[in-house]
Design an enzyme around this catalytic site. Structure first.
Site, PDB file in Angstrom:
ATOM      1  CG  ASP A 124      -2.015  -0.994   1.154  1.00  0.00           C
ATOM      2  OD1 ASP A 124      -2.335  -1.409   0.022  1.00  0.00           O
ATOM      3  OD2 ASP A 124      -2.568  -1.376   2.206  1.00  0.00           O
ATOM      4  CE1 TYR A 152       3.004  -7.095   4.167  1.00  0.00           C
ATOM      5  CE2 TYR A 152       2.673  -9.432   4.661  1.00  0.00           C
ATOM      6  CZ  TYR A 152       2.574  -8.356   3.784  1.00  0.00           C
ATOM      7  OH  TYR A 152       2.036  -8.544   2.539  1.00  0.00           O
ATOM      8  CE1 TYR A 154      -5.622  -6.754   0.077  1.00  0.00           C
ATOM      9  CE2 TYR A 154      -6.707  -8.886   0.290  1.00  0.00           C
ATOM     10  CZ  TYR A 154      -6.306  -7.815  -0.496  1.00  0.00           C
ATOM     11  OH  TYR A 154      -6.579  -7.806  -1.832  1.00  0.00           O
TER      12      TYR A 154
END
Ligand SMILES: [Zn+2]
Ligand SMILES: [Zn+2]
Length: 481
Positions: A306, A370, A442
Protein backbone atom coordinates in the site's frame (compact mmCIF):
# COMPACT_ATOMS: atom_id res chain seq x y z
CA UNK A 1 1.62 -34.59 -58.87
CA UNK A 2 1.78 -32.87 -62.21
CA UNK A 3 3.17 -29.48 -61.29
CA UNK A 4 3.80 -28.72 -64.98
CA UNK A 5 0.01 -28.32 -65.29
CA UNK A 6 0.18 -25.31 -62.95
CA UNK A 7 2.07 -23.41 -65.68
CA UNK A 8 -1.06 -23.40 -67.80
CA UNK A 9 -2.83 -21.06 -65.36
CA UNK A 10 0.21 -19.38 -63.83
CA UNK A 11 3.29 -18.51 -65.90
CA UNK A 12 5.69 -18.96 -62.99
CA UNK A 13 9.34 -17.97 -63.39
CA UNK A 14 12.03 -20.61 -62.75
CA UNK A 15 12.55 -19.48 -59.19
CA UNK A 16 8.85 -19.58 -58.27
CA UNK A 17 8.31 -22.83 -60.13
CA UNK A 18 11.18 -24.38 -58.19
CA UNK A 19 9.65 -23.10 -54.95
CA UNK A 20 6.59 -25.28 -55.63
CA UNK A 21 8.73 -28.21 -54.50
CA UNK A 22 11.17 -26.17 -52.46
CA UNK A 23 11.31 -28.72 -49.66
CA UNK A 24 12.74 -31.49 -51.84
CA UNK A 25 16.15 -31.65 -53.53
CA UNK A 26 18.74 -29.42 -51.95
CA UNK A 27 19.47 -26.77 -54.54
CA UNK A 28 18.32 -23.24 -55.29
CA UNK A 29 14.69 -22.72 -56.23
CA UNK A 30 15.85 -21.24 -59.55
CA UNK A 31 17.96 -24.29 -60.50
CA UNK A 32 15.26 -26.70 -59.39
CA UNK A 33 12.54 -24.88 -61.29
CA UNK A 34 14.55 -24.54 -64.45
CA UNK A 35 15.63 -28.21 -64.32
CA UNK A 36 12.10 -29.54 -63.96
CA UNK A 37 10.93 -27.38 -66.85
CA UNK A 38 13.86 -28.51 -69.03
CA UNK A 39 13.38 -32.18 -68.24
CA UNK A 40 9.71 -31.95 -69.05
CA UNK A 41 10.36 -29.95 -72.22
CA UNK A 42 12.92 -32.52 -73.39
CA UNK A 43 10.48 -35.34 -72.75
CA UNK A 44 7.74 -33.54 -74.67
CA UNK A 45 10.00 -32.52 -77.52
CA UNK A 46 11.39 -36.01 -78.04
CA UNK A 47 7.87 -37.41 -77.95
CA UNK A 48 6.86 -34.84 -80.52
CA UNK A 49 9.71 -35.75 -82.85
CA UNK A 50 9.16 -39.49 -82.62
CA UNK A 51 5.43 -39.08 -83.21
CA UNK A 52 5.99 -36.90 -86.25
CA UNK A 53 8.44 -39.45 -87.61
CA UNK A 54 5.94 -42.29 -87.21
CA UNK A 55 3.20 -40.10 -88.63
CA UNK A 56 5.27 -39.35 -91.71
CA UNK A 57 6.00 -43.11 -92.15
CA UNK A 58 2.26 -43.82 -91.96
CA UNK A 59 3.00 -46.24 -89.12
CA UNK A 60 0.38 -45.33 -86.56
CA UNK A 61 -0.16 -48.54 -84.58
CA UNK A 62 1.93 -47.65 -81.57
CA UNK A 63 0.62 -44.17 -81.10
CA UNK A 64 -2.33 -45.04 -78.86
CA UNK A 65 -0.30 -47.40 -76.76
CA UNK A 66 2.54 -44.94 -76.07
CA UNK A 67 0.48 -41.86 -75.57
CA UNK A 68 -2.34 -42.58 -73.23
CA UNK A 69 -1.55 -39.30 -71.47
CA UNK A 70 -2.19 -37.39 -74.60
CA UNK A 71 -5.32 -39.10 -75.79
CA UNK A 72 -8.56 -37.21 -75.35
CA UNK A 73 -10.61 -39.32 -72.94
CA UNK A 74 -13.86 -38.22 -74.56
CA UNK A 75 -12.89 -40.29 -77.56
CA UNK A 76 -12.87 -43.57 -75.64
CA UNK A 77 -16.32 -44.58 -76.81
CA UNK A 78 -15.22 -44.15 -80.41
CA UNK A 79 -12.48 -46.74 -79.96
CA UNK A 80 -14.97 -49.58 -80.46
CA UNK A 81 -15.71 -48.31 -83.92
CA UNK A 82 -12.02 -48.20 -84.78
CA UNK A 83 -12.39 -51.81 -85.93
CA UNK A 84 -14.44 -50.45 -88.74
CA UNK A 85 -11.77 -50.26 -91.43
CA UNK A 86 -13.33 -47.31 -93.24
CA UNK A 87 -13.35 -45.13 -90.16
CA UNK A 88 -9.97 -46.30 -88.93
CA UNK A 89 -7.62 -44.06 -90.81
CA UNK A 90 -9.62 -40.88 -90.25
CA UNK A 91 -9.89 -41.46 -86.51
CA UNK A 92 -6.23 -42.22 -86.21
CA UNK A 93 -5.53 -38.97 -88.03
CA UNK A 94 -7.80 -36.97 -85.68
CA UNK A 95 -6.34 -38.56 -82.57
CA UNK A 96 -2.89 -37.86 -83.86
CA UNK A 97 -3.70 -34.18 -84.38
CA UNK A 98 -5.10 -33.93 -80.90
CA UNK A 99 -2.10 -35.60 -79.35
CA UNK A 100 0.31 -33.37 -81.25
CA UNK A 101 -1.75 -30.33 -80.33
CA UNK A 102 -1.72 -31.21 -76.63
CA UNK A 103 2.05 -31.72 -76.60
CA UNK A 104 2.57 -28.42 -78.41
CA UNK A 105 0.32 -26.65 -75.95
CA UNK A 106 2.22 -28.00 -72.96
CA UNK A 107 5.47 -26.97 -74.59
CA UNK A 108 4.03 -23.53 -75.17
CA UNK A 109 3.22 -23.08 -71.46
CA UNK A 110 6.78 -24.06 -70.60
CA UNK A 111 8.19 -21.55 -73.15
CA UNK A 112 5.90 -18.88 -71.86
CA UNK A 113 7.29 -19.30 -68.36
CA UNK A 114 10.75 -18.46 -69.61
CA UNK A 115 12.49 -21.54 -70.93
CA UNK A 116 14.30 -19.65 -73.68
CA UNK A 117 16.36 -22.49 -75.11
CA UNK A 118 13.44 -23.99 -76.97
CA UNK A 119 11.35 -20.92 -77.70
CA UNK A 120 9.46 -20.44 -80.89
CA UNK A 121 8.70 -24.07 -81.59
CA UNK A 122 5.08 -23.15 -82.00
CA UNK A 123 5.69 -19.80 -83.67
CA UNK A 124 3.98 -18.17 -80.69
CA UNK A 125 4.89 -14.99 -78.83
CA UNK A 126 8.44 -14.81 -77.65
CA UNK A 127 9.78 -14.12 -74.19
CA UNK A 128 13.18 -12.87 -75.02
CA UNK A 129 14.65 -11.82 -71.69
CA UNK A 130 14.74 -13.22 -68.17
CA UNK A 131 13.56 -9.90 -66.87
CA UNK A 132 10.31 -10.27 -68.76
CA UNK A 133 9.82 -13.71 -67.41
CA UNK A 134 9.96 -12.37 -63.87
CA UNK A 135 7.80 -9.34 -64.50
CA UNK A 136 5.17 -11.64 -65.93
CA UNK A 137 5.46 -14.03 -63.00
CA UNK A 138 2.31 -13.63 -60.90
CA UNK A 139 3.95 -14.98 -57.75
CA UNK A 140 7.21 -13.06 -57.30
CA UNK A 141 6.39 -10.10 -59.55
CA UNK A 142 10.17 -9.64 -59.76
CA UNK A 143 10.65 -8.80 -56.08
CA UNK A 144 13.94 -10.70 -56.16
CA UNK A 145 15.55 -8.56 -58.83
CA UNK A 146 18.65 -6.74 -57.76
CA UNK A 147 17.21 -3.26 -57.81
CA UNK A 148 14.23 -4.16 -55.67
CA UNK A 149 16.40 -6.00 -53.17
CA UNK A 150 18.79 -3.05 -53.02
CA UNK A 151 16.02 -0.52 -52.49
CA UNK A 152 14.64 -2.57 -49.62
CA UNK A 153 18.09 -3.11 -48.13
CA UNK A 154 18.81 0.64 -48.23
CA UNK A 155 15.42 1.40 -46.67
CA UNK A 156 15.96 -1.09 -43.86
CA UNK A 157 19.50 0.12 -43.15
CA UNK A 158 18.37 3.73 -42.89
CA UNK A 159 15.70 2.80 -40.33
CA UNK A 160 18.07 0.55 -38.37
CA UNK A 161 20.81 3.13 -38.01
CA UNK A 162 18.96 4.82 -35.12
CA UNK A 163 19.02 1.66 -33.00
CA UNK A 164 21.54 -0.36 -31.08
CA UNK A 165 20.96 -4.09 -31.59
CA UNK A 166 22.78 -7.40 -31.87
CA UNK A 167 20.23 -9.56 -33.58
CA UNK A 168 17.33 -9.20 -35.94
CA UNK A 169 14.74 -11.18 -37.84
CA UNK A 170 13.13 -10.40 -41.19
CA UNK A 171 9.36 -10.77 -41.17
CA UNK A 172 7.99 -10.72 -44.70
CA UNK A 173 4.45 -9.46 -45.11
CA UNK A 174 2.58 -10.76 -48.15
CA UNK A 175 -0.23 -8.85 -49.87
CA UNK A 176 -3.64 -10.55 -49.90
CA UNK A 177 -3.51 -11.49 -53.59
CA UNK A 178 -0.18 -13.28 -53.16
CA UNK A 179 -1.50 -15.21 -50.15
CA UNK A 180 -4.53 -16.21 -52.21
CA UNK A 181 -2.34 -17.35 -55.09
CA UNK A 182 -0.25 -19.48 -52.70
CA UNK A 183 -3.45 -21.18 -51.57
CA UNK A 184 -4.40 -21.92 -55.18
CA UNK A 185 -1.07 -23.43 -56.24
CA UNK A 186 -0.14 -25.07 -52.94
CA UNK A 187 1.78 -28.36 -53.12
CA UNK A 188 2.83 -30.50 -50.15
CA UNK A 189 6.52 -29.66 -50.69
CA UNK A 190 6.06 -25.99 -51.41
CA UNK A 191 8.02 -23.26 -49.72
CA UNK A 192 6.17 -19.99 -49.17
CA UNK A 193 7.68 -16.99 -50.90
CA UNK A 194 7.70 -15.47 -47.42
CA UNK A 195 10.33 -17.99 -46.33
CA UNK A 196 12.50 -17.37 -49.36
CA UNK A 197 12.34 -13.59 -49.02
CA UNK A 198 13.12 -13.85 -45.29
CA UNK A 199 16.18 -15.90 -46.19
CA UNK A 200 17.40 -13.73 -49.06
CA UNK A 201 16.90 -10.42 -47.25
CA UNK A 202 18.23 -11.90 -44.01
CA UNK A 203 21.46 -12.88 -45.75
CA UNK A 204 21.83 -9.42 -47.31
CA UNK A 205 21.30 -7.74 -43.95
CA UNK A 206 23.81 -10.02 -42.20
CA UNK A 207 26.39 -9.10 -44.86
CA UNK A 208 25.69 -5.40 -44.55
CA UNK A 209 25.30 -5.03 -40.79
CA UNK A 210 27.45 -7.77 -39.28
CA UNK A 211 24.52 -8.61 -36.96
CA UNK A 212 23.04 -12.05 -36.53
CA UNK A 213 19.64 -13.54 -37.28
CA UNK A 214 17.81 -14.71 -34.15
CA UNK A 215 14.54 -16.52 -34.72
CA UNK A 216 13.65 -16.95 -31.05
CA UNK A 217 14.40 -13.65 -29.44
CA UNK A 218 15.54 -10.97 -31.92
CA UNK A 219 16.25 -7.43 -30.74
CA UNK A 220 14.49 -6.06 -33.81
CA UNK A 221 11.99 -7.58 -36.24
CA UNK A 222 12.20 -5.94 -39.66
CA UNK A 223 8.76 -6.20 -41.21
CA UNK A 224 8.93 -5.90 -44.97
CA UNK A 225 6.31 -5.96 -47.69
CA UNK A 226 8.62 -6.62 -50.65
CA UNK A 227 5.87 -5.86 -53.16
CA UNK A 228 5.36 -2.22 -52.14
CA UNK A 229 8.70 -1.87 -50.33
CA UNK A 230 7.07 -0.81 -47.08
CA UNK A 231 9.36 -1.41 -44.11
CA UNK A 232 8.53 -1.18 -40.44
CA UNK A 233 10.68 -1.95 -37.43
CA UNK A 234 9.34 -3.80 -34.44
CA UNK A 235 11.89 -2.93 -31.78
CA UNK A 236 11.49 -5.47 -29.01
CA UNK A 237 11.45 -4.40 -25.38
CA UNK A 238 14.30 -4.92 -23.00
CA UNK A 239 13.62 -6.20 -19.52
CA UNK A 240 15.53 -5.24 -16.41
CA UNK A 241 15.14 -7.40 -13.33
CA UNK A 242 15.92 -6.32 -9.82
CA UNK A 243 14.53 -5.67 -6.35
CA UNK A 244 13.42 -2.39 -4.90
CA UNK A 245 13.23 -0.96 -1.43
CA UNK A 246 10.74 1.80 -0.68
CA UNK A 247 12.18 3.79 2.20
CA UNK A 248 9.38 6.30 2.71
CA UNK A 249 5.62 6.12 3.14
CA UNK A 250 3.21 7.98 0.91
CA UNK A 251 4.16 6.99 -2.64
CA UNK A 252 2.36 4.39 -4.71
CA UNK A 253 4.16 1.58 -6.47
CA UNK A 254 3.03 2.59 -9.95
CA UNK A 255 1.95 5.76 -11.71
CA UNK A 256 -1.45 6.82 -10.45
CA UNK A 257 -3.49 9.00 -12.80
CA UNK A 258 -5.62 11.83 -11.40
CA UNK A 259 -9.14 10.59 -10.54
CA UNK A 260 -10.76 13.70 -11.97
CA UNK A 261 -9.09 14.00 -15.37
CA UNK A 262 -7.76 10.46 -15.78
CA UNK A 263 -4.33 11.73 -16.71
CA UNK A 264 -5.16 14.59 -19.04
CA UNK A 265 -4.36 17.29 -16.48
CA UNK A 266 -6.85 19.47 -14.55
CA UNK A 267 -7.08 21.97 -11.68
CA UNK A 268 -7.30 19.20 -9.08
CA UNK A 269 -3.96 17.70 -10.06
CA UNK A 270 -2.25 20.98 -10.82
CA UNK A 271 -2.23 19.93 -14.48
CA UNK A 272 0.14 17.05 -13.82
CA UNK A 273 -2.48 14.41 -14.64
CA UNK A 274 -1.28 12.53 -11.58
CA UNK A 275 -2.81 11.89 -8.17
CA UNK A 276 0.59 11.40 -6.58
CA UNK A 277 3.63 13.41 -7.50
CA UNK A 278 5.75 10.37 -8.00
CA UNK A 279 5.83 6.62 -7.60
CA UNK A 280 8.30 3.78 -7.21
CA UNK A 281 7.80 3.15 -10.93
CA UNK A 282 8.69 6.70 -11.94
CA UNK A 283 11.68 6.97 -9.60
CA UNK A 284 13.11 3.74 -11.04
CA UNK A 285 12.05 4.11 -14.66
CA UNK A 286 13.13 7.69 -15.37
CA UNK A 287 16.90 7.12 -15.18
CA UNK A 288 16.47 3.96 -17.28
CA UNK A 289 14.43 5.74 -19.93
CA UNK A 290 17.00 8.49 -20.13
CA UNK A 291 19.82 6.05 -20.82
CA UNK A 292 17.96 3.49 -22.95
CA UNK A 293 15.94 6.12 -24.82
CA UNK A 294 12.79 4.03 -24.75
CA UNK A 295 9.42 5.13 -26.06
CA UNK A 296 7.47 3.90 -23.06
CA UNK A 297 7.87 1.64 -20.06
CA UNK A 298 5.89 -0.75 -17.97
CA UNK A 299 6.60 -1.69 -14.37
CA UNK A 300 5.80 -5.16 -13.07
CA UNK A 301 6.21 -5.79 -9.35
CA UNK A 302 5.93 -9.13 -7.59
CA UNK A 303 2.83 -7.93 -5.75
CA UNK A 304 2.55 -4.44 -4.32
CA UNK A 305 2.48 -2.70 -0.96
CA UNK A 306 0.00 0.00 0.00
CA UNK A 307 0.97 3.64 -0.42
CA UNK A 308 1.53 4.05 3.33
CA UNK A 309 3.60 0.88 3.62
CA UNK A 310 7.38 0.78 3.34
CA UNK A 311 9.20 -2.00 1.52
CA UNK A 312 12.40 -2.84 3.38
CA UNK A 313 14.84 -5.73 3.76
CA UNK A 314 16.18 -7.22 0.54
CA UNK A 315 13.41 -5.50 -1.36
CA UNK A 316 10.59 -6.60 -3.64
CA UNK A 317 11.35 -8.22 -7.02
CA UNK A 318 10.36 -6.22 -10.07
CA UNK A 319 10.77 -6.24 -13.83
CA UNK A 320 10.98 -3.00 -15.74
CA UNK A 321 10.00 -3.32 -19.39
CA UNK A 322 11.50 -0.61 -21.60
CA UNK A 323 9.60 -0.39 -24.87
CA UNK A 324 11.28 0.40 -28.21
CA UNK A 325 14.68 1.27 -26.73
CA UNK A 326 17.27 2.90 -28.95
CA UNK A 327 20.03 1.73 -26.63
CA UNK A 328 20.15 -1.84 -25.37
CA UNK A 329 23.38 -1.94 -23.40
CA UNK A 330 24.26 0.35 -20.55
CA UNK A 331 26.04 0.38 -17.25
CA UNK A 332 23.38 -0.82 -14.82
CA UNK A 333 25.56 0.07 -11.82
CA UNK A 334 25.53 3.74 -12.80
CA UNK A 335 21.76 3.73 -13.19
CA UNK A 336 21.41 2.01 -9.83
CA UNK A 337 23.48 4.67 -8.12
CA UNK A 338 21.39 7.39 -9.67
CA UNK A 339 18.15 5.81 -8.42
CA UNK A 340 19.55 5.18 -4.97
CA UNK A 341 20.47 8.85 -4.62
CA UNK A 342 16.72 9.63 -4.67
CA UNK A 343 16.63 8.76 -0.94
CA UNK A 344 13.12 7.38 -1.28
CA UNK A 345 13.63 4.28 -3.40
CA UNK A 346 16.62 1.98 -3.71
CA UNK A 347 17.26 -0.79 -6.20
CA UNK A 348 19.52 -3.81 -5.90
CA UNK A 349 20.46 -6.94 -7.87
CA UNK A 350 19.88 -5.29 -11.25
CA UNK A 351 20.31 -7.56 -14.26
CA UNK A 352 18.94 -8.07 -17.76
CA UNK A 353 15.87 -10.29 -17.89
CA UNK A 354 13.60 -11.74 -20.53
CA UNK A 355 9.93 -11.41 -21.36
CA UNK A 356 9.02 -14.58 -19.46
CA UNK A 357 10.13 -12.99 -16.20
CA UNK A 358 7.06 -10.74 -16.29
CA UNK A 359 4.65 -13.66 -16.42
CA UNK A 360 6.62 -15.49 -13.74
CA UNK A 361 6.32 -12.49 -11.45
CA UNK A 362 2.63 -12.12 -11.88
CA UNK A 363 1.92 -15.75 -11.09
CA UNK A 364 4.39 -16.46 -8.34
CA UNK A 365 2.92 -15.93 -4.86
CA UNK A 366 5.69 -14.79 -2.56
CA UNK A 367 5.59 -15.28 1.19
CA UNK A 368 6.22 -12.11 3.16
CA UNK A 369 7.51 -10.94 6.50
CA UNK A 370 5.73 -7.84 7.82
CA UNK A 371 6.33 -5.53 10.73
CA UNK A 372 3.21 -3.74 11.97
CA UNK A 373 2.79 -1.27 14.78
CA UNK A 374 -0.54 -2.15 16.42
CA UNK A 375 -2.48 0.41 18.38
CA UNK A 376 -5.17 -0.81 20.79
CA UNK A 377 -8.04 1.22 22.30
CA UNK A 378 -7.37 -0.28 25.72
CA UNK A 379 -4.27 -1.44 27.53
CA UNK A 380 -2.97 -4.86 26.65
CA UNK A 381 -1.40 -7.20 29.22
CA UNK A 382 1.61 -9.41 28.56
CA UNK A 383 -0.59 -12.50 28.78
CA UNK A 384 -2.80 -11.05 26.10
CA UNK A 385 0.20 -10.43 23.86
CA UNK A 386 1.24 -14.07 24.24
CA UNK A 387 -2.31 -15.09 23.38
CA UNK A 388 -2.01 -13.20 20.10
CA UNK A 389 1.16 -15.13 19.26
CA UNK A 390 -0.34 -18.46 20.29
CA UNK A 391 -3.55 -17.95 18.34
CA UNK A 392 -2.03 -16.67 15.12
CA UNK A 393 1.10 -18.80 14.78
CA UNK A 394 0.67 -21.69 12.33
CA UNK A 395 -2.98 -20.87 11.84
CA UNK A 396 -5.18 -20.47 8.78
CA UNK A 397 -6.86 -17.13 8.30
CA UNK A 398 -10.20 -16.87 6.51
CA UNK A 399 -10.19 -13.51 4.87
CA UNK A 400 -13.13 -12.11 2.96
CA UNK A 401 -12.14 -9.43 0.44
CA UNK A 402 -11.50 -6.29 2.55
CA UNK A 403 -14.08 -3.53 2.41
CA UNK A 404 -11.49 -1.00 1.26
CA UNK A 405 -10.67 -2.96 -1.91
CA UNK A 406 -14.05 -4.61 -2.47
CA UNK A 407 -14.90 -2.08 -5.19
CA UNK A 408 -12.12 -3.43 -7.40
CA UNK A 409 -11.67 -7.03 -6.24
CA UNK A 410 -14.07 -9.96 -6.44
CA UNK A 411 -15.86 -10.58 -3.14
CA UNK A 412 -14.68 -13.97 -1.95
CA UNK A 413 -13.09 -15.65 1.02
CA UNK A 414 -9.38 -16.46 0.75
CA UNK A 415 -7.56 -18.78 3.10
CA UNK A 416 -3.98 -17.76 3.91
CA UNK A 417 -1.55 -19.17 6.43
CA UNK A 418 0.43 -17.39 9.12
CA UNK A 419 3.64 -19.26 9.99
CA UNK A 420 5.50 -17.21 12.50
CA UNK A 421 4.56 -14.36 14.86
CA UNK A 422 6.60 -12.16 17.22
CA UNK A 423 5.35 -9.37 19.48
CA UNK A 424 7.26 -6.53 21.08
CA UNK A 425 5.65 -4.07 23.44
CA UNK A 426 6.13 -0.33 22.83
CA UNK A 427 3.79 1.10 25.48
CA UNK A 428 0.67 -0.13 27.38
CA UNK A 429 -1.56 0.28 24.32
CA UNK A 430 0.92 -0.21 21.49
CA UNK A 431 3.03 -3.12 20.32
CA UNK A 432 5.00 -4.32 17.32
CA UNK A 433 3.74 -7.39 15.50
CA UNK A 434 6.11 -9.26 13.19
CA UNK A 435 4.40 -11.79 10.93
CA UNK A 436 5.73 -14.33 8.44
CA UNK A 437 2.83 -15.41 6.22
CA UNK A 438 1.54 -16.35 2.77
CA UNK A 439 1.48 -13.71 0.06
CA UNK A 440 -1.93 -12.15 -0.40
CA UNK A 441 -2.84 -11.87 3.29
CA UNK A 442 -4.10 -8.38 4.10
CA UNK A 443 -2.27 -7.41 7.31
CA UNK A 444 -4.25 -4.26 8.15
CA UNK A 445 -7.41 -6.36 8.18
CA UNK A 446 -5.73 -9.18 10.09
CA UNK A 447 -5.26 -6.60 12.85
CA UNK A 448 -8.58 -4.75 12.71
CA UNK A 449 -10.75 -7.74 11.83
CA UNK A 450 -12.48 -5.69 9.12
CA UNK A 451 -15.93 -6.04 10.73
CA UNK A 452 -15.37 -9.77 11.23
CA UNK A 453 -14.59 -10.31 7.56
CA UNK A 454 -11.14 -11.57 8.64
CA UNK A 455 -11.09 -14.42 11.16
CA UNK A 456 -9.26 -14.84 13.44
CA UNK A 457 -7.91 -11.28 13.87
CA UNK A 458 -5.92 -9.46 16.54
CA UNK A 459 -9.02 -7.47 17.55
CA UNK A 460 -11.03 -10.65 17.89
CA UNK A 461 -8.37 -12.51 19.88
CA UNK A 462 -7.99 -9.61 22.36
CA UNK A 463 -11.66 -8.69 22.25
CA UNK A 464 -10.40 -5.11 21.96
CA UNK A 465 -10.49 -2.79 19.02
CA UNK A 466 -7.06 -2.64 17.38
CA UNK A 467 -5.70 -0.97 14.28
CA UNK A 468 -2.57 -1.02 12.23
CA UNK A 469 -0.71 2.24 12.81
CA UNK A 470 2.18 1.65 10.43
CA UNK A 471 3.24 -1.26 8.31
CA UNK A 472 6.49 -2.28 6.66
CA UNK A 473 7.26 -5.20 4.41
CA UNK A 474 10.47 -6.55 5.85
CA UNK A 475 11.00 -9.30 3.32
CA UNK A 476 9.53 -10.68 0.13
CA UNK A 477 10.66 -14.30 0.18
CA UNK A 478 11.76 -15.86 -3.08
CA UNK A 479 10.69 -19.41 -2.35
CA UNK A 480 8.00 -20.95 -0.27
CA UNK A 481 10.28 -22.33 2.44
ZN1 LIG B 1 8.45 -15.71 -59.95
ZN1 LIG C 1 -6.42 15.93 -12.95
Amino acid sequence: MDIIGILKDYPLCHRCFGRLCGKVLHTSNYERGKSIKMAKAMELESKLYSLMEKYDDGNNEDIDKDNDDYKDNNNDKDNDTNHNLDACNNNKGNDMDKILQKIKEDLYYIHRSGLLEIKGINGEEEYSTNENMEINCPWCKSIFNEKNLNDILEGALSLLKDYQYDSFLVGTILPKDIKKLEEEIRTPYMESIRQEFNRVMGRLLVENTGKIVDKQNPDIVIKINPYNKKIELQVNSIFIKGRYRKLIRGIPQTKWPCNHCRGKGCENCNYTGKRYNTSVEEIIAEPFMEVFKGKDESFHGAGREDIDVRMLGKGRPFVLQIKEPKIRKANLEEIKEKINRSGSVEVLNLEYGIKRDVVFFKNEPHRKTYLAVVECEEEVSNEELLKVVKNLENSSIDQRTPLRVSHRRADLIRVRRVYDVEVNRIDPKTFELKIYCDGGLYIKELISGDENRTLPSVSEILNKKCKCKTLDVLEVHDEDV
